[in-house]
Enzyme design. Structure first.
Site, PDB file in Angstrom:
ATOM      1  N   GLY A 104     -63.322  45.164-125.355  1.00  0.00           N
ATOM      2  CA  GLY A 104     -63.646  46.789-125.865  1.00  0.00           C
ATOM      3  C   GLY A 104     -63.486  47.257-124.607  1.00  0.00           C
ATOM      4  N   GLY A 122     -65.554  51.335-123.571  1.00  0.00           N
ATOM      5  CA  GLY A 122     -66.613  52.360-123.929  1.00  0.00           C
ATOM      6  C   GLY A 122     -66.435  53.704-122.896  1.00  0.00           C
ATOM      7  N   MET A 180     -67.867  54.432-120.290  1.00  0.00           N
ATOM      8  CA  MET A 180     -68.150  54.020-118.937  1.00  0.00           C
ATOM      9  C   MET A 180     -67.350  53.034-118.346  1.00  0.00           C
ATOM     10  SD  MET A 180     -72.093  54.994-118.167  1.00  0.00           S
ATOM     11  CE  MET A 180     -71.977  54.861-116.615  1.00  0.00           C
ATOM     12  N   GLY A 181     -66.841  52.095-119.306  1.00  0.00           N
ATOM     13  CA  GLY A 181     -66.133  50.956-118.763  1.00  0.00           C
ATOM     14  C   GLY A 181     -65.542  50.304-119.756  1.00  0.00           C
ATOM     15  N   ASP A 221     -81.320  54.238-126.102  1.00  0.00           N
ATOM     16  CA  ASP A 221     -80.003  54.457-126.721  1.00  0.00           C
ATOM     17  C   ASP A 221     -79.711  53.495-127.973  1.00  0.00           C
ATOM     18  OD1 ASP A 221     -77.287  55.581-127.319  1.00  0.00           O
ATOM     19  OD2 ASP A 221     -76.192  54.200-125.777  1.00  0.00           O
TER      20      ASP A 221
END
Length: 165
Positions: free
Chosen positions: A19, A21, A23-24, A136
């Site tokens: 997957g 996201g 940022m990466g 988070d």
């Protein structure tokens, strides 16, 4: 970024993209020597020279290492791609994010919800004792897996990238 079959640091062969996201990306890989399947999180190349993004990425590895709790996903290795992007190596977890469990099975029974929450609170307690605040915490960052062959649900807290140490 990475392609199927690429080998990082002469150790980790990329098998598939799990997957992406903000940022990466996260890939499934296999350690070439010991044949262990792992997850590799790679910072996007466009962020490799962003000092704040790289700091957040390294903070995730440090936070997971400092806590030392079974319900926190450990980082077992760290490295850097030739293009400068750092990567983290973690155990490959089988299961799903809590958000997916909730989407599919809501409402959870009270006993199940209390069990999952108790595990998360144990992990957060360990983080706080190590002077780390996650910042988070959400169902997408809580991964529900199974413990051994007994089928017991086990939660792993993920993504300490914006934690405060």
């Amino acid at each position: 970024m990475l392609k199927i079959g690429d080998v990082l640091d002469r150790k980790y062969r990329i098998i598939r993209l799990i997957g992406e996201g903000g940022m990466g990306a996260v890939y499934e890989a296999e350690h070439e020597a010991i044949r262990r399947r792992v997850a590799i999180k790679v910072l996007f190349a466009g962020l490799a020279h962003d000092a704040d993004a790289v700091l957040r990425f390294h903070r995730e590895a440090q936070a997971a290492g400092r806590c030392g709790h079974d319900n926190i996903c450990e980082v077992i290795d760290i490295g850097q791609l030739p293009v400068g992007s750092p990567y983290l190596v973690m155990p490959l977890l089988k299961g799903e994010p809590l958000s997916e469990t909730i989407r599919r099975e809501a409402p959870l029974t009270p006993d199940r919800a209390v069990d999952l929450a108790t595990q998360v609170l144990g992990a957060l307690g360990a983080a706080h004792r190590a002077q780390i605040v996650h910042r988070d915490l959400k169902p997408d960052n809580l991964f529900v897996t199974r413990l051994g062959d007994r089928g017991i649900e086990f939660v792993k807290v993920l993504d300490f990238g914006i934690s405060k140490i």
